[in-house]
Design an enzyme around this catalytic site. Sequence first.
Site, PDB file in Angstrom:
ATOM      1  N   ASN A   1      -3.433  12.708  -4.374  1.00 37.67           N
ATOM      2  CA  ASN A   1      -4.618  12.973  -5.199  1.00 37.67           C
ATOM      3  C   ASN A   1      -5.300  14.273  -4.791  1.00 37.67           C
ATOM      4  O   ASN A   1      -5.704  15.084  -5.638  1.00 37.67           O
ATOM      5  CB  ASN A   1      -5.623  11.822  -5.075  1.00 37.67           C
TER       6      ASN A   1
ATOM      7  N   ASP B   1      -2.254   9.237 -10.798  1.00 38.04           N
ATOM      8  CA  ASP B   1      -2.144   8.144 -11.771  1.00 38.04           C
ATOM      9  C   ASP B   1      -0.689   7.916 -12.173  1.00 38.04           C
ATOM     10  O   ASP B   1      -0.249   6.768 -12.329  1.00 38.04           O
ATOM     11  CB  ASP B   1      -2.974   8.462 -13.014  1.00 38.04           C
TER      12      ASP B   1
ATOM     13  N   GLU C   1      -4.663   2.233  -4.336  1.00 34.28           N
ATOM     14  CA  GLU C   1      -3.198   2.229  -4.231  1.00 34.28           C
ATOM     15  C   GLU C   1      -2.683   0.939  -3.600  1.00 34.28           C
ATOM     16  O   GLU C   1      -1.535   0.869  -3.173  1.00 34.28           O
ATOM     17  CB  GLU C   1      -2.733   3.433  -3.398  1.00 34.28           C
TER      18      GLU C   1
ATOM     19  N   ASP D   1       0.848  -1.187   0.000  1.00 30.26           N
ATOM     20  CA  ASP D   1       0.000   0.000   0.000  1.00 30.26           C
ATOM     21  C   ASP D   1       0.888   1.244   0.000  1.00 30.26           C
ATOM     22  O   ASP D   1       1.836   1.344   0.785  1.00 30.26           O
ATOM     23  CB  ASP D   1      -0.905  -0.002   1.233  1.00 30.26           C
ATOM     24  N   ILE D   2       0.589   2.181  -0.897  1.00 29.79           N
ATOM     25  CA  ILE D   2       1.342   3.439  -0.947  1.00 29.79           C
ATOM     26  C   ILE D   2       0.908   4.315   0.223  1.00 29.79           C
ATOM     27  O   ILE D   2      -0.282   4.598   0.395  1.00 29.79           O
ATOM     28  CB  ILE D   2       1.104   4.181  -2.275  1.00 29.79           C
TER      29      ILE D   2
END
Length: 209
Positions: free
Chosen positions: A97, A106, A132, A89-90
Amino acid sequence: MPWRMYLTPLGAYAFLYFVICILREQVRHEESLLQQTAGLEQEVAVIQRKSETDALTGCYNRNKLKDLLAAAIAKARKKDIPFGMLMLDIDFFKKINDNYGHDTGDAVLRGFATVVRQQLDKDDPCVRWGGEEFLVLVNSADLTEIKVLAEKIRQQVEGMVFAGHRITCSIGITLWQNEKDTAATLFKRADGALYQAKNNGRNCVVVNM
């Protein structure tokens, strides 16, 4: 009669020529069908790839994950060969965003997916689980080896710049244990490991067995 002597060979030649023309036409028709079949097979292959691939990152999507995981579990049960699952997971992706827009988000996702896939063996599939979050199935029974891989991914991500931004990622690891394991139990352990990595301050690797 002499004219009949000439007519018989001519008739035979004409008939033979007619047969050859039919055979040639049949061959051309079969070649055309083969070309059409090959074209259709290519179209089907392209459609199938699109149906199982995430358009943004080029990773597999959730639809394909079902098949990949089912195959890995079947292999593990039949041959008693464990495999690993990484859930990635980022960290703080929502801020990217919110602050810089979805185009930047993106671009970060594409870059992240590329870095992850570059660290994997060709037989280790990477799946975009959603948003993500990504999943990797590792064809290895060695937990130490899988941890080394996860740390390598984490360090590579931490050291890169994605669309002008530095990011980190958290990674949860679990390993197939025995024939009683299922997709649900694997997900539960991997998700628990990822949750613990988040609670530990993010940008780290946690194992949940």
